[in-house]
Design an enzyme around this catalytic site. Sequence first.
Site, PDB file in Angstrom:
ATOM      1  CG  HIS A 194      -1.738  -1.269   1.319  1.00  0.00           C
ATOM      2  ND1 HIS A 194      -1.232  -2.461   1.797  1.00  0.00           N
ATOM      3  CD2 HIS A 194      -3.024  -1.513   0.979  1.00  0.00           C
ATOM      4  CE1 HIS A 194      -2.173  -3.384   1.750  1.00  0.00           C
ATOM      5  NE2 HIS A 194      -3.272  -2.841   1.255  1.00  0.00           N
ATOM      6  N   GLY A 244      -4.045  -4.013  11.422  1.00  0.00           N
ATOM      7  CA  GLY A 244      -4.337  -4.559  10.084  1.00  0.00           C
ATOM      8  C   GLY A 244      -5.838  -4.743   9.978  1.00  0.00           C
ATOM      9  CG  LEU A 248      -9.000  -1.381   8.258  1.00  0.00           C
ATOM     10  CD1 LEU A 248      -9.801  -1.029   7.005  1.00  0.00           C
ATOM     11  CD2 LEU A 248      -7.793  -0.459   8.392  1.00  0.00           C
ATOM     12  CG  ASN A 301      -7.511   8.889   2.177  1.00  0.00           C
ATOM     13  OD1 ASN A 301      -8.645   8.460   2.368  1.00  0.00           O
ATOM     14  ND2 ASN A 301      -6.446   8.104   2.139  1.00  0.00           N
ATOM     15  CG  HIS A 329      -5.976   1.206  -0.540  1.00  0.00           C
ATOM     16  ND1 HIS A 329      -6.082   1.569   0.774  1.00  0.00           N
ATOM     17  CD2 HIS A 329      -6.056  -0.161  -0.571  1.00  0.00           C
ATOM     18  CE1 HIS A 329      -6.223   0.460   1.513  1.00  0.00           C
ATOM     19  NE2 HIS A 329      -6.210  -0.591   0.714  1.00  0.00           N
ATOM     20  CB  SER A 331     -24.684 -11.566  35.148  1.00  0.00           C
ATOM     21  OG  SER A 331     -26.001 -11.135  35.250  1.00  0.00           O
ATOM     22  CD  GLU A 390     -20.901  -7.032  24.404  1.00  0.00           C
ATOM     23  OE1 GLU A 390     -20.942  -6.358  23.347  1.00  0.00           O
ATOM     24  OE2 GLU A 390     -21.864  -7.116  25.180  1.00  0.00           O
ATOM     25  CG  PHE A 408     -23.093 -11.513  24.377  1.00  0.00           C
ATOM     26  CD1 PHE A 408     -23.914 -11.757  23.272  1.00  0.00           C
ATOM     27  CD2 PHE A 408     -23.688 -11.349  25.613  1.00  0.00           C
ATOM     28  CE1 PHE A 408     -25.297 -11.818  23.410  1.00  0.00           C
ATOM     29  CE2 PHE A 408     -25.072 -11.403  25.760  1.00  0.00           C
ATOM     30  CZ  PHE A 408     -25.879 -11.643  24.653  1.00  0.00           C
ATOM     31  CG  ASP A 451     -31.880 -15.553  29.376  1.00  0.00           C
ATOM     32  OD1 ASP A 451     -32.965 -14.942  29.447  1.00  0.00           O
ATOM     33  OD2 ASP A 451     -30.892 -15.288  30.082  1.00  0.00           O
ATOM     34  CG  HIS A 502     -29.127 -14.968  26.130  1.00  0.00           C
ATOM     35  ND1 HIS A 502     -29.805 -14.397  25.073  1.00  0.00           N
ATOM     36  CD2 HIS A 502     -28.815 -13.952  26.973  1.00  0.00           C
ATOM     37  CE1 HIS A 502     -29.917 -13.092  25.286  1.00  0.00           C
ATOM     38  NE2 HIS A 502     -29.320 -12.793  26.421  1.00  0.00           N
TER      39      HIS A 502
HETATM   40  C1  LIG Z   1     -11.691  -5.194   9.481  1.00  0.00           C
HETATM   41  C2  LIG Z   1     -11.111  -5.025   8.114  1.00  0.00           C
HETATM   42  N1  LIG Z   1     -11.907  -5.082   7.048  1.00  0.00           N
HETATM   43  C3  LIG Z   1     -11.393  -4.974   5.807  1.00  0.00           C
HETATM   44  C4  LIG Z   1     -10.062  -4.809   5.609  1.00  0.00           C
HETATM   45  C5  LIG Z   1      -9.487  -4.758   4.203  1.00  0.00           C
HETATM   46  N2  LIG Z   1      -9.025  -3.381   3.936  1.00  0.00           N
HETATM   47  C6  LIG Z   1      -7.752  -3.012   4.086  1.00  0.00           C
HETATM   48  S1  LIG Z   1      -7.508  -1.413   3.787  1.00  0.00           S
HETATM   49  C7  LIG Z   1      -9.118  -1.170   3.366  1.00  0.00           C
HETATM   50  C8  LIG Z   1      -9.598   0.182   2.960  1.00  0.00           C
HETATM   51  C9  LIG Z   1      -9.260   1.139   4.004  1.00  0.00           C
HETATM   52  O1  LIG Z   1      -9.574   2.431   3.649  1.00  0.00           O
HETATM   53  P1  LIG Z   1      -8.923   3.601   4.469  1.00  0.00           P
HETATM   54  O2  LIG Z   1      -8.919   3.261   5.902  1.00  0.00           O
HETATM   55  O3  LIG Z   1      -9.588   4.841   4.064  1.00  0.00           O
HETATM   56  O4  LIG Z   1      -7.426   3.551   4.022  1.00  0.00           O
HETATM   57  P2  LIG Z   1      -6.700   4.365   2.870  1.00  0.00           P
HETATM   58  O5  LIG Z   1      -6.935   3.645   1.610  1.00  0.00           O
HETATM   59  O6  LIG Z   1      -7.271   5.719   2.852  1.00  0.00           O
HETATM   60  O7  LIG Z   1      -5.300   4.310   3.315  1.00  0.00           O
HETATM   61  C10 LIG Z   1      -9.828  -2.349   3.503  1.00  0.00           C
HETATM   62  C11 LIG Z   1     -11.269  -2.486   3.234  1.00  0.00           C
HETATM   63  C12 LIG Z   1      -9.257  -4.762   6.763  1.00  0.00           C
HETATM   64  N3  LIG Z   1      -7.936  -4.617   6.696  1.00  0.00           N
HETATM   65  N4  LIG Z   1      -9.803  -4.835   7.996  1.00  0.00           N
HETATM   66 MG   LIG Z   2      -9.119   6.541   3.166  1.00  0.00          MG
END
Ligand SMILES: Cc1ncc(C[n+]2csc(CCOP(=O)(O)OP(=O)(O)O)c2C)c(N)n1
Ligand SMILES: [Mg+2]
Length: 694
Positions: free
Chosen positions: A38, A139, A141, A210, A286, A409, A438, A463, A495, A499
């Site tokens: 990237h 990684g 996100l 961005n 990207h 609980s 959670e 959960f 429940d 649950h």
């Molecule tokens: C939980 C999760 N879902 C999907 C991805 C796959 N993924 C990696 S980067 C990205 C896009 C991210 O966009 P942004 O945060 O705006 O990053 P930019 O391209 O602007 O650096 C995705 C969907 C991931 N890494 N984590």
């Molecule tokens: Mg972005």
Amino acid sequence: MSATTVAKPTIDANAAQLSINTIRTLSMDAVQQAKSGHPGTPMALAPLVYTLWNRVMRFDPQDPIWPNRDRFVLSNGHASMLLWSILHLTQTQAVNADYEKLGQPSVTLDDIRRFRQLDSKAPGHPEYHWVSGVETTTGPLGQGVATSVGMAIAQKWLASHYNRPGFEIFDYNIYAVCGDGCMMEGVASEAASLAGHLGLDNLCWIYDNNRITIEGNTNITFTEDVAARFLAYGWNVLSVGDANDIDRIEHALDVFRKTKGRPTFIVLDSHIGYGSPNKQDTASAHGEPLGDEEIRLTKRRYGWPEDAKFLVPDGVYEHFTAGVGTRGAEAHRQWSELFNQYRTNFPGLANEIEFMQRRELPAGWDRNLPVFPADPKGIAGRDASGKVLNILAQNIPWFLGGSADLGPSNKTTLTYEGAGSLQADTPGGKNLHFGIREHAMAAIVNGLSLSKLRAFGATFFIFSDYARPAIRLSALMELPTIFVFTHEAMGDGEDGPTHQPVEHLASLRAIPGLITLRPADANEVVEAYRYILQLRHEPAILALSRQPLPTLDRTKYASASGVARGAYVLADSPGGVPEVILIASGSEVSLAVQAHEKLLGEGIRSRVVSIPSWEIFEHQSQEYQDSVLPPAVKARVAVEQASSFGWERYAGKPGRLNCMKTFGASAPLKELQRKFGFEPDQVVAAAKALLGRN
Ligand SMILES: Cc1ncc(C[n+]2csc(CCOP(=O)(O)OP(=O)(O)O)c2C)c(N)n1
Ligand SMILES: [Mg+2]
């Protein structure tokens, strides 16, 4: 006396620009060489990372684990080349898992040349425990920012507990960089909400606005007002309209450091792939290499030698040494002096800090752990756990935790005098209240653990699904986090199936490195905690019953200390080699014992194996495993109120699996036990069927 009074370096604009472009071009070259990665975001955020590290952060590259360092979290972990570049250019040193300095750089230029290749210290995404200087694995996100909230809570707790007038031993800040993806993920919202509630003014998120994600412009998915959202969370929201304006970035970071009572959110408008004539502001910047020709064009824009690759121009290392290097070393030196005096004045506290930093336990950590007398009515796993937690929290000063609104609980509330509740104005409390969040809870527990606190999070076992991504990361990071999950099977009968966990044990057992424990009675609960507390590099989950479980008579049956071996022979027949083995965990162990007594009564030599933890058992020698489950004894019945998935490994062929194959149902527990086959007679019948004795 403060550890923070360190002079700023004089700023050399050319050296700054040269350094920024070095980060950009290293990132472009590394991605190109790897043919994957990237490049766009490192190109855009190089000025931010430069400013943060070289002008603002208190970090000593010679000692990346100095306890009072500022923390840097790259939550948009796909932009990892930012981190590899900065760790390389600052010449950050490597340390190993025993916290020893290795006398070698954390990330070499050669690692960067081998970006994303096997064994390179520049892997695809930031990996804690693999590369020194990475504060948390990112990684997935949203995880990084959520974890940073745990780091910020930890700093507040440490400051409250250890700082003394004139001795600001802990006064560091936490910086997290994130992108659109992090802002879209729910876990970030959960964590931001809690951070706002707690007024974590040591926490700064910088949002790379961005407007680009993988599928294109964010106008296809993400049109909310993010700044307004953070204002509503109670954050201090700042805006920097040009990601290349390092003075304004520095100014915003300065405002953050002066803001009290609220976390800070900086919206940084940037251009992905900055400087690339054909790819800037496009989604292709990207996640694709720019291509050789585009790299040449971009380097030309930067005023960079077009054909140079992996170039670190003269003066760049020196510029970082003069910036973060000198400032960090001086801050560290002052802190060490301060800490020496602190040790003289407060030897007990200093000792605690040193133990904690090495993830060691204080002397007497397990004193007064209860021993539960035999009792057929027994006590619920969660109640036994509550008693143990209250003792551990008193024995281990830095042991703390809480629940996602289920404390009463889960029985995880620390009730002894002085335990306190962690709130904005009482940051030293040991009861954390995560609210019904959670996922953020688990990420925050990771952040607490990365800060060397011994932390637990709790909710209903069902959960755990909501927390799973962060539990997975704690295993990947090799953190000794603790997750206390109660209501571990059908114990909350009425429940109903929403649950009642079924597949949860199997799915958590599938996470490499995670220790799962499902204790059979109160004494197994104690032994489970005794085992867990001694872990330094593995997370553990406890699956605890809601309903009372008989406390087994340990004068008649084997000692609960067998928990430390994962599985043990709890009850055996007097007449030598067993004919049939009943293997059970948790609430089904006493059921197996009842079946065993019936079988003995019918002259059948049975054995009961209690197996609270598959993982611990599988760490034992083959000899031990064979002594518990002799390979020659093929008649085996596995009894567990959970998915049968995986049980074949112990039951073997022709063994029987008395487990769950469907979801549960809404009814009183006794009826569910009958319906799903968890009664002694059904286990006896399975055993006899195997032996052909029906
Ligand atoms: C939980 C999760 N879902 C999907 C991805 C796959 N993924 C990696 S980067 C990205 C896009 C991210 O966009 P942004 O945060 O705006 O990053 P930019 O391209 O602007 O650096 C995705 C969907 C991931 N890494 N984590
Ligand atoms: Mg972005």
